[in-house]
Write a protein that holds these residues in place. Structure first.
Motif, mmCIF file in Angstrom:
data_model
loop_
_atom_site.group_PDB
_atom_site.id
_atom_site.type_symbol
_atom_site.label_atom_id
_atom_site.label_comp_id
_atom_site.label_asym_id
_atom_site.label_seq_id
_atom_site.Cartn_x
_atom_site.Cartn_y
_atom_site.Cartn_z
ATOM 1 N N GLY A 68 0.774 -1.345 -0.124
ATOM 2 C CA GLY A 68 -0.036 -0.110 0.048
ATOM 3 C C GLY A 68 0.935 1.227 0.010
ATOM 4 O O GLY A 68 1.996 1.221 0.454
ATOM 5 N N TYR A 69 0.336 2.142 -0.669
ATOM 6 C CA TYR A 69 1.137 3.594 -0.508
ATOM 7 C C TYR A 69 0.643 4.339 0.502
ATOM 8 O O TYR A 69 -0.260 4.284 1.280
ATOM 9 C CB TYR A 69 0.570 4.277 -1.862
ATOM 10 N N ARG A 70 1.917 4.707 0.962
ATOM 11 C CA ARG A 70 1.846 5.656 2.199
ATOM 12 C C ARG A 70 1.562 7.050 2.227
ATOM 13 O O ARG A 70 2.284 7.425 0.986
ATOM 14 C CB ARG A 70 3.335 5.400 3.360
ATOM 15 N N GLU A 71 1.361 7.883 2.879
ATOM 16 C CA GLU A 71 1.183 9.317 2.740
ATOM 17 C C GLU A 71 2.800 9.987 2.362
ATOM 18 O O GLU A 71 2.612 11.228 1.720
ATOM 19 C CB GLU A 71 0.632 10.289 4.063
ATOM 20 N N ASN A 72 3.754 9.467 2.585
ATOM 21 C CA ASN A 72 4.898 10.207 2.335
ATOM 22 C C ASN A 72 5.621 9.726 0.961
ATOM 23 O O ASN A 72 6.806 10.102 0.648
ATOM 24 C CB ASN A 72 5.949 10.236 3.389
ATOM 25 N N ASP A 73 4.822 8.870 0.394
ATOM 26 C CA ASP A 73 5.159 8.129 -1.093
ATOM 27 C C ASP A 73 5.143 9.449 -1.941
ATOM 28 O O ASP A 73 4.576 10.350 -1.875
ATOM 29 C CB ASP A 73 4.513 6.902 -1.342
ATOM 30 N N ARG A 74 5.865 9.077 -3.059
ATOM 31 C CA ARG A 74 6.002 10.137 -4.005
ATOM 32 C C ARG A 74 4.723 10.361 -4.950
ATOM 33 O O ARG A 74 3.949 9.276 -5.207
ATOM 34 C CB ARG A 74 7.170 9.568 -5.201
ATOM 35 N N LEU A 75 4.241 11.596 -4.928
ATOM 36 C CA LEU A 75 2.962 11.903 -5.957
ATOM 37 C C LEU A 75 3.282 11.872 -7.360
ATOM 38 O O LEU A 75 4.446 11.985 -7.685
ATOM 39 C CB LEU A 75 2.585 13.404 -5.644
ATOM 40 N N GLY A 76 2.208 11.433 -8.245
ATOM 41 C CA GLY A 76 2.379 11.476 -9.445
ATOM 42 C C GLY A 76 0.994 11.625 -10.310
ATOM 43 O O GLY A 76 -0.019 11.984 -9.630
ATOM 44 N N GLY A 77 0.939 10.992 -11.235
ATOM 45 C CA GLY A 77 -0.467 10.859 -12.066
ATOM 46 C C GLY A 77 -0.364 10.844 -13.721
ATOM 47 O O GLY A 77 0.081 11.788 -14.133
ATOM 48 N N ARG A 78 -0.729 9.922 -14.198
ATOM 49 C CA ARG A 78 -0.262 9.551 -15.586
ATOM 50 C C ARG A 78 -1.613 10.125 -16.302
ATOM 51 O O ARG A 78 -1.426 10.988 -17.423
ATOM 52 C CB ARG A 78 -0.087 7.849 -15.820
ATOM 53 N N ASP A 79 -2.826 9.903 -15.863
ATOM 54 C CA ASP A 79 -3.763 10.734 -16.548
ATOM 55 C C ASP A 79 -4.289 11.935 -16.024
ATOM 56 O O ASP A 79 -3.756 12.174 -14.825
ATOM 57 C CB ASP A 79 -4.947 9.619 -16.107
ATOM 58 N N PRO A 80 -5.054 12.812 -16.526
ATOM 59 C CA PRO A 80 -5.285 14.206 -16.233
ATOM 60 C C PRO A 80 -5.702 14.053 -14.856
ATOM 61 O O PRO A 80 -5.631 14.985 -14.055
ATOM 62 C CB PRO A 80 -5.965 14.534 -17.356
ATOM 63 N N TYR A 81 -6.866 13.390 -14.434
ATOM 64 C CA TYR A 81 -7.391 13.323 -13.353
ATOM 65 C C TYR A 81 -6.403 13.232 -12.215
ATOM 66 O O TYR A 81 -6.466 14.011 -11.089
ATOM 67 C CB TYR A 81 -8.620 12.353 -13.219
ATOM 68 N N SER A 82 -5.875 12.121 -12.320
ATOM 69 C CA SER A 82 -4.707 11.679 -11.225
ATOM 70 C C SER A 82 -3.719 12.833 -11.107
ATOM 71 O O SER A 82 -3.404 13.157 -9.972
ATOM 72 C CB SER A 82 -4.103 10.493 -11.268
ATOM 73 N N SER A 83 -3.093 13.487 -12.239
ATOM 74 C CA SER A 83 -2.077 14.381 -12.035
ATOM 75 C C SER A 83 -2.823 15.576 -11.284
ATOM 76 O O SER A 83 -2.012 16.274 -10.612
ATOM 77 C CB SER A 83 -1.688 14.676 -13.434
ATOM 78 N N SER A 84 -3.864 15.940 -11.782
ATOM 79 C CA SER A 84 -4.690 17.195 -11.156
ATOM 80 C C SER A 84 -4.768 17.214 -9.691
ATOM 81 O O SER A 84 -4.732 18.042 -8.923
ATOM 82 C CB SER A 84 -6.006 17.536 -11.901
ATOM 83 N N LYS A 85 -5.097 15.936 -9.352
ATOM 84 C CA LYS A 85 -5.231 15.796 -7.860
ATOM 85 C C LYS A 85 -3.986 15.812 -7.057
ATOM 86 O O LYS A 85 -3.793 16.233 -5.767
ATOM 87 C CB LYS A 85 -6.129 14.247 -7.552
#
Length: 367
Positions: free
Chosen positions: A150-167
């Motif tokens: 599971g991803y933890r709160e201090n893991d790297r942010l990212g987002g391949r699709d525009p929705y995930s990226s915007s968040k």
């Protein structure tokens, strides 16, 4: 520091002035209803309901909240709605929330999710009464590596699709505003505690959004058609909406008690709640009955969507003492029960509202 037992405190919310963006949506309607049941004074700011039917209209929430129709991209109108209400607590849910739509409408997605967040935080600067902001983002803010852990709160942010990226962008905005403006003590107050809430995939009665499994199933089953499933092998951290919203409410209570709770928080199920899409579809078919069925409609040329997504929620478990109370099988049953009642009595606003309240009272308020 721990100041919470993971439960919603009725006495805390009674009389609180709460501003909610996105209150006409699925999640926002549930939250608005819950808060009014707790005795809070609620102002909502959102676009008109998008779908027909929609939960906001079905349960006649416009009679229970101070209902403002507006767009979070309209900075002047949005700011006026926030400042004139003088909220003590803000929940920011307004968003373009759909991955597949973000491919078709990337500019609108960024305008709403990124600049809408900036407009909210700008509007909140300098509000003397404001104590806490809960910014609702997504479990998709992480740079997805298709890993099982599971991803933890201090893991790297990212987002391949525009929705995930915007968040992911909204998370960076929240970090900046938290340290640059909101936590700095003002002339007469202690500053504002800001937290982001990253929730898994939610289910519950009253959702009619496009391209979501439960509303897609309800539409198909009521037409006696098979549910078309795009990604049956994908795994998601499913959670009933009541558990998710209880997390938001408990987090807001903690923020008002101490700014030590400012930051980012995951809200998701234990590992046994991370079902494959096919398993959830099987559960919906079984609970609905009456010949309901689903079929695999995988398309190798479809836009990218993550296959494996898991959350590590130990921070919320340990510090907020928030633990999901609704097993996914029960969550499916609660959702189906509400949809069945609605289709049997679509114009009975009181009955449809009362059933939601009863589910909240039984599964969201118990100690």
């Amino acid at each position: 520091m721990s100041v919470t037992n993971g439960s919603v405190d009725r006495n805390f919310w009674r009389g609180k002035r709460v501003f909610i963006t996105g209150h006409t949506g699925f999640k926002g309607s549930w939250l608005s209803l819950w808060l009014t049941e707790l005795g809070a004074v609620v102002r909502g700011y959102a676009l008109a309901p998008e779908t027909d039917p929609n939960l906001f209209s079905i349960i006649q929430l416009e009679k229970r909240v101070n209902h403002c129709v507006g767009d979070v991209t309209d900075r002047a109108g949005f700011t006026a709605a926030v400042s004139s209400f003088a909220p003590e607590i803000v929940f920011h849910l307004a968003a373009q929330p759909l991955v597949r739509r973000s491919y078709a409408e990337p500019v609108r997605t960024y305008e709403t999710n990124v600049m809408g967040t900036v407009h909210l935080l700008e509007a909140c600067r300098g509000l003397d009464q404001l104590k806490a902001i809960v910014l609702v983002t997504s479990d998709k803010v992480y740079e997805n590596q298709e890993r099982l852990s599971g991803y933890r709160e201090n893991d790297r942010l990212g987002g391949r699709d525009p929705y995930s990226s915007s968040k992911a962008c909204t998370e960076l905005i929240a970090q900046s505003y938290r340290v640059s403006f909101l936590e700095a003590a003002g002339p007469g107050g202690p500053g504002v505690a800001l937290a982001s809430a990253r929730s898994g995939n939610v289910i519950g009665g009253g959702d009619w959004s496009e391209c979501r499994l439960v509303p897609d199933a309800v539409r198909a089953f009521t037409r006696c058609e098979p549910l078309e499933v795009r990604n049956p092998g994908s795994t998601r951290p499913w959670l009933h909406l009541i558990d998710t919203l209880r997390g938001y409410l408990v987090l807001a209570q903690a923020l008002c008690a101490s700014r030590d709770f400012a930051g980012s928080w995951n809200f998701g199920p234990p590992r046994e709640g991370e079902w494959k899409v096919a398993a959830l579809a099987d559960g919906l078919v079984s609970e609905w009955g009456g010949g309901a069925r689903w079929k695999n409609c995988s398309d190798p040329h479809k836009p990218y969507e993550a296959g494996q997504l898991s959350l590590d929620c130990s921070l919320a478990y340990d510090r907020l003492h928030w633990i999901p109370r609704i097993p996914l099988a029960l969550g499916i049953a609660l959702a189906v029960k509400w949809y069945r009642q609605y289709y049997e009595h679509p114009s009975d606003s009181r009955a449809n509202s009362d059933l939601l309240v009863a589910q909240i009272e039984q599964d969201g308020m118990s100690q």
